[in-house]
Scaffold this motif. Structure first.
Motif, PDB file in Angstrom:
ATOM      1  N   GLY A 166      81.288  32.412  61.197  1.00  0.00           N
ATOM      2  CA  GLY A 166      81.356  33.030  59.874  1.00  0.00           C
ATOM      3  C   GLY A 166      81.446  32.000  58.765  1.00  0.00           C
ATOM      4  O   GLY A 166      80.868  32.174  57.694  1.00  0.00           O
ATOM      5  N   THR A 167      82.161  30.917  59.025  1.00  0.00           N
ATOM      6  CA  THR A 167      82.265  29.830  58.051  1.00  0.00           C
ATOM      7  C   THR A 167      80.883  29.297  57.699  1.00  0.00           C
ATOM      8  O   THR A 167      80.557  29.099  56.518  1.00  0.00           O
ATOM      9  CB  THR A 167      83.141  28.691  58.613  1.00  0.00           C
ATOM     10  OG1 THR A 167      84.460  29.188  58.819  1.00  0.00           O
ATOM     11  CG2 THR A 167      83.185  27.507  57.669  1.00  0.00           C
ATOM     12  N   ARG A 168      80.080  29.061  58.711  1.00  0.00           N
ATOM     13  CA  ARG A 168      78.734  28.519  58.460  1.00  0.00           C
ATOM     14  C   ARG A 168      77.871  29.532  57.703  1.00  0.00           C
ATOM     15  O   ARG A 168      77.153  29.170  56.768  1.00  0.00           O
ATOM     16  CB  ARG A 168      78.084  28.127  59.782  1.00  0.00           C
ATOM     17  CG  ARG A 168      78.806  26.958  60.421  1.00  0.00           C
ATOM     18  CD  ARG A 168      78.085  26.319  61.589  1.00  0.00           C
ATOM     19  NE  ARG A 168      77.316  27.196  62.426  1.00  0.00           N
ATOM     20  CZ  ARG A 168      77.562  27.426  63.706  1.00  0.00           C
ATOM     21  NH1 ARG A 168      78.578  26.841  64.307  1.00  0.00           N
ATOM     22  NH2 ARG A 168      76.789  28.217  64.408  1.00  0.00           N
ATOM     23  N   ALA A 169      77.931  30.784  58.120  1.00  0.00           N
ATOM     24  CA  ALA A 169      77.089  31.805  57.479  1.00  0.00           C
ATOM     25  C   ALA A 169      77.548  32.091  56.045  1.00  0.00           C
ATOM     26  O   ALA A 169      76.732  32.133  55.119  1.00  0.00           O
ATOM     27  CB  ALA A 169      77.105  33.082  58.314  1.00  0.00           C
ATOM     28  N   ILE A 170      78.856  32.288  55.868  1.00  0.00           N
ATOM     29  CA  ILE A 170      79.391  32.567  54.533  1.00  0.00           C
ATOM     30  C   ILE A 170      79.180  31.347  53.634  1.00  0.00           C
ATOM     31  O   ILE A 170      78.806  31.472  52.465  1.00  0.00           O
ATOM     32  CB  ILE A 170      80.879  32.960  54.608  1.00  0.00           C
ATOM     33  CG1 ILE A 170      81.038  34.291  55.364  1.00  0.00           C
ATOM     34  CG2 ILE A 170      81.499  33.048  53.217  1.00  0.00           C
ATOM     35  CD1 ILE A 170      82.477  34.586  55.778  1.00  0.00           C
TER      36      ILE A 170
END
Length: 186
Positions: A166-170
């Protein structure tokens, strides 16, 4: 801390003990004003921040409750006039690590609610303010079990892996607004 003439204001979700408190004290040593949110206030950490000579404020709230998170972010911005960084080390209730076969299947969702969804709630609330301010930084603290499979941490690890992804996508989505999103796996 003043960066380019601007006051630096972080808010810590889960800053009343452990690594969140240690990081908050370190920020205060460097002159940052500090906002802290948790379910219960720590007189010890608030005294340490006061001793550092910085403005600090405690906001009671549950990191797993959208209205609490949104209120803390909005109130921090209103009280300090800024919100540059959010650091999330808190977990919303949840259950402790257990071997997979010893874990009640009804508790599976609690791992993700407490350790993944709660972080994304903070990111969502902070991103609104940071977008208007022209940027900021969102930092999640999570377990290294999200990167390295560990016995008795299958669900903790799975929820941490979701935070890492999620960190990478967000982060990719929010980069256009100069908002950085990072995870520190401990």
């Amino acid at each position: 801390v003043f960066l380019g003439g601007l006051l630096f204001v972080p808010v810590f979700f889960g800053g009343t003990y452990g690594i969140g408190a240690a990081i908050a004290k370190e920020y205060a040593k460097h002159g940052s004003h500090i906002a802290i949110s948790a379910r219960s206030e720590s007189a010890e950490i608030m005294a340490a921040l006061a001793d550092a000579g910085v403005k600090s404020k405690f906001y009671s709230g549950d990191v797993g409750d959208w209205s609490d998170v949104k209120s803390v972010v909005d109130q921090t911005h209103a009280d300090f006039g800024a919100l540059d960084t959010v650091i999330v080390s808190a977990k919303a209730g949840g259950v402790s690590a257990r071997l997979f076969l010893d874990t009640n299947p009804e508790d599976f969702i609690k791992y993700f609610q407490g350790r993944t969804v709660s972080r994304f709630l903070v990111a969502r609330a902070a991103a609104d303010v940071m977008k208007e301010r022209g940027g900021g930084s969102i930092i999640f603290l999570t377990t290294d079990a999200g990167r390295v499979p560990t016995p008795a941490e299958s669900l903790l690890g799975a929820s941490a892996a979701a935070v890492i992804f999620g960190t990478r996508a967000i982060g990719r989505e929010l980069s256009r607004f100069k908002i950085r999103v990072n995870t520190i796996s401990l």
